[in-house]
Design a protein around this motif. Structure first.
Motif, mmCIF file in Angstrom:
data_model
loop_
_atom_site.group_PDB
_atom_site.id
_atom_site.type_symbol
_atom_site.label_atom_id
_atom_site.label_comp_id
_atom_site.label_asym_id
_atom_site.label_seq_id
_atom_site.Cartn_x
_atom_site.Cartn_y
_atom_site.Cartn_z
ATOM 1 N N ALA A 103 0.801 -1.155 0.005
ATOM 2 C CA ALA A 103 0.141 -0.005 0.078
ATOM 3 C C ALA A 103 0.993 1.077 -0.006
ATOM 4 C CB ALA A 103 -0.924 0.062 1.164
ATOM 5 N N GLY A 104 1.999 1.291 0.840
ATOM 6 C CA GLY A 104 2.894 2.339 0.655
ATOM 7 C C GLY A 104 3.506 2.508 -0.718
ATOM 8 N N ILE A 105 3.757 1.437 -1.421
ATOM 9 C CA ILE A 105 4.297 1.872 -2.673
ATOM 10 C C ILE A 105 3.170 2.489 -3.603
ATOM 11 C CG2 ILE A 105 4.808 0.472 -4.859
ATOM 12 C CD1 ILE A 105 6.108 -1.724 -3.096
ATOM 13 N N TYR A 106 1.980 1.967 -3.302
ATOM 14 C CA TYR A 106 1.002 2.452 -4.064
ATOM 15 C C TYR A 106 0.624 4.246 -3.675
ATOM 16 C CZ TYR A 106 0.221 -2.298 -5.828
ATOM 17 O OH TYR A 106 0.460 -3.243 -6.175
ATOM 18 N N ARG A 107 0.770 4.340 -2.444
ATOM 19 C CA ARG A 107 0.651 5.568 -1.911
ATOM 20 C C ARG A 107 1.596 6.649 -2.669
ATOM 21 N NH1 ARG A 107 -0.453 3.204 2.997
ATOM 22 N NH2 ARG A 107 1.430 3.757 3.619
ATOM 23 N N GLY A 108 2.914 5.922 -2.889
ATOM 24 C CA GLY A 108 3.976 6.793 -3.286
ATOM 25 C C GLY A 108 3.750 6.983 -4.815
ATOM 26 N N ARG A 109 2.952 6.045 -5.361
ATOM 27 C CA ARG A 109 2.729 6.623 -6.988
ATOM 28 C C ARG A 109 1.427 7.320 -7.037
ATOM 29 N NH1 ARG A 109 3.197 0.270 -9.164
ATOM 30 N NH2 ARG A 109 5.468 0.184 -8.768
ATOM 31 N N GLY A 110 0.747 7.898 -5.917
ATOM 32 C CA GLY A 110 -0.107 8.748 -6.032
ATOM 33 C C GLY A 110 -1.645 8.479 -5.495
ATOM 34 N N LEU A 111 -1.719 7.122 -5.306
ATOM 35 C CA LEU A 111 -3.142 6.898 -4.785
ATOM 36 C C LEU A 111 -3.403 7.439 -3.294
ATOM 37 C CD1 LEU A 111 -3.411 3.255 -5.871
ATOM 38 C CD2 LEU A 111 -4.363 5.392 -6.993
ATOM 39 N N ASP A 112 -4.663 7.635 -3.084
ATOM 40 C CA ASP A 112 -4.924 8.069 -1.724
ATOM 41 C C ASP A 112 -4.653 7.065 -0.634
ATOM 42 O OD1 ASP A 112 -7.687 6.839 -1.171
ATOM 43 O OD2 ASP A 112 -7.783 8.135 -2.925
ATOM 44 N N ALA A 113 -4.627 7.029 0.652
ATOM 45 C CA ALA A 113 -4.481 6.051 1.641
ATOM 46 C C ALA A 113 -5.338 4.863 1.541
ATOM 47 C CB ALA A 113 -4.638 6.622 2.925
ATOM 48 N N GLU A 114 -6.732 5.143 1.216
ATOM 49 C CA GLU A 114 -7.769 4.448 1.182
ATOM 50 C C GLU A 114 -7.798 3.589 0.148
ATOM 51 O OE1 GLU A 114 -12.717 4.124 1.539
ATOM 52 O OE2 GLU A 114 -11.680 5.778 1.600
#
Length: 233
Positions: A103-114
């Motif tokens: 999830a942290g990788i995806y947050r780093g790519r621009g997705l919100d936390a949820e």
């Protein structure tokens, strides 16, 4: 009436494995064999000596390329396998931490936390190891190491590339072997650069100029060495 089109896209990145080995093998075959022939011819060697040197260079170079590619890509494969096994163990020991890591990788790519958390859980439910291999380790079907394919491709393309200047040496008169092989090899290199660039979607002129310039430098150096050694002996 609208229609849904079911089609699969073919991306150039899918060619990166075999394209790299093929272009490198053919380029090395042309440059090394042409340079060897020119160097021997510049030393005022007999025509038969020039052809023997070129043929020996073809065989030795093809075997060297195959062995080098196999060892190099096998090392890459070993590293990938070790990383995947380590990831498999981490997934077995603490799956929640691995979900958060993804999830942290995806947050780093621009997705919100949820959204990142939802995507991470859904992908891991489908293929946890595959998701981490792709998004954490950068290993995919396009980039995974294939030692045998790389070795065979390099050996075959080196042989094809080396056969071109060797054929030019066989056809040309002995007095003009150096010039004929140099000109033919530079043309072959320019064509190879254009073919590789076309297959990879890059600039044709830039790729052709790059391989041609370096090939010319290699042949000029070996011609100079051949003349010096030939004069000395």
């Amino acid at each position: 009436m609208s229609r849904l089109h079911d089609h699969s896209e073919r991306h150039l990145v899918s060619r990166i494995g075999w394209l790299r080995a093929a272009v490198m093998g053919a380029n090395d075959g042309i440059v090394s064999t042409a340079s060897l022939i020119i160097g021997v011819a510049a030393a005022s060697a007999a025509s038969s000596d020039v052809l023997i040197a070129g043929a020996a260079g073809l065989v030795a170079g093809a075997m060297s390329m195959a062995a080098g590619e196999y060892v190099s890509v096998s090392s890459q494969q070993d590293t990938e396998t070790a990383d995947i096994e380590r990831e498999r163990g981490e997934l077995a020991s603490d799956v929640d931490a691995e979900i958060e890591e993804l999830a942290g990788i995806y947050r780093g790519r621009g997705l919100d936390a949820e959204t990142a958390g939802i995507v991470a859980r859904q992908l891991m439910a489908h293929d946890a190891l595959g998701a981490h291999a792709r998004d954490e380790l950068g290993i995919s079907a396009f980039t995974t190491a294939r030692p045998v394919q790389a070795a065979l491709t390099s050996a075959a393309t080196f042989s094809v590339g080396a056969a071109l200047p060797l054929a030019a040496a066989m056809i040309a008169p002995q007095a003009s072997v150096t010039l004929a092989v140099a000109v033919a090899s530079l043309l072959f290199l320019a064509a190879l650069g254009a073919i590789g660039a076309g297959a990879g979607g890059a600039s044709l002129w830039r790729a052709s100029a790059r391989v041609t310039i370096w090939g010319a430098i290699a042949m000029a150096l070996t011609a100079g060495i051949g003349r010096v050694v030939g004069a000395a002996v």
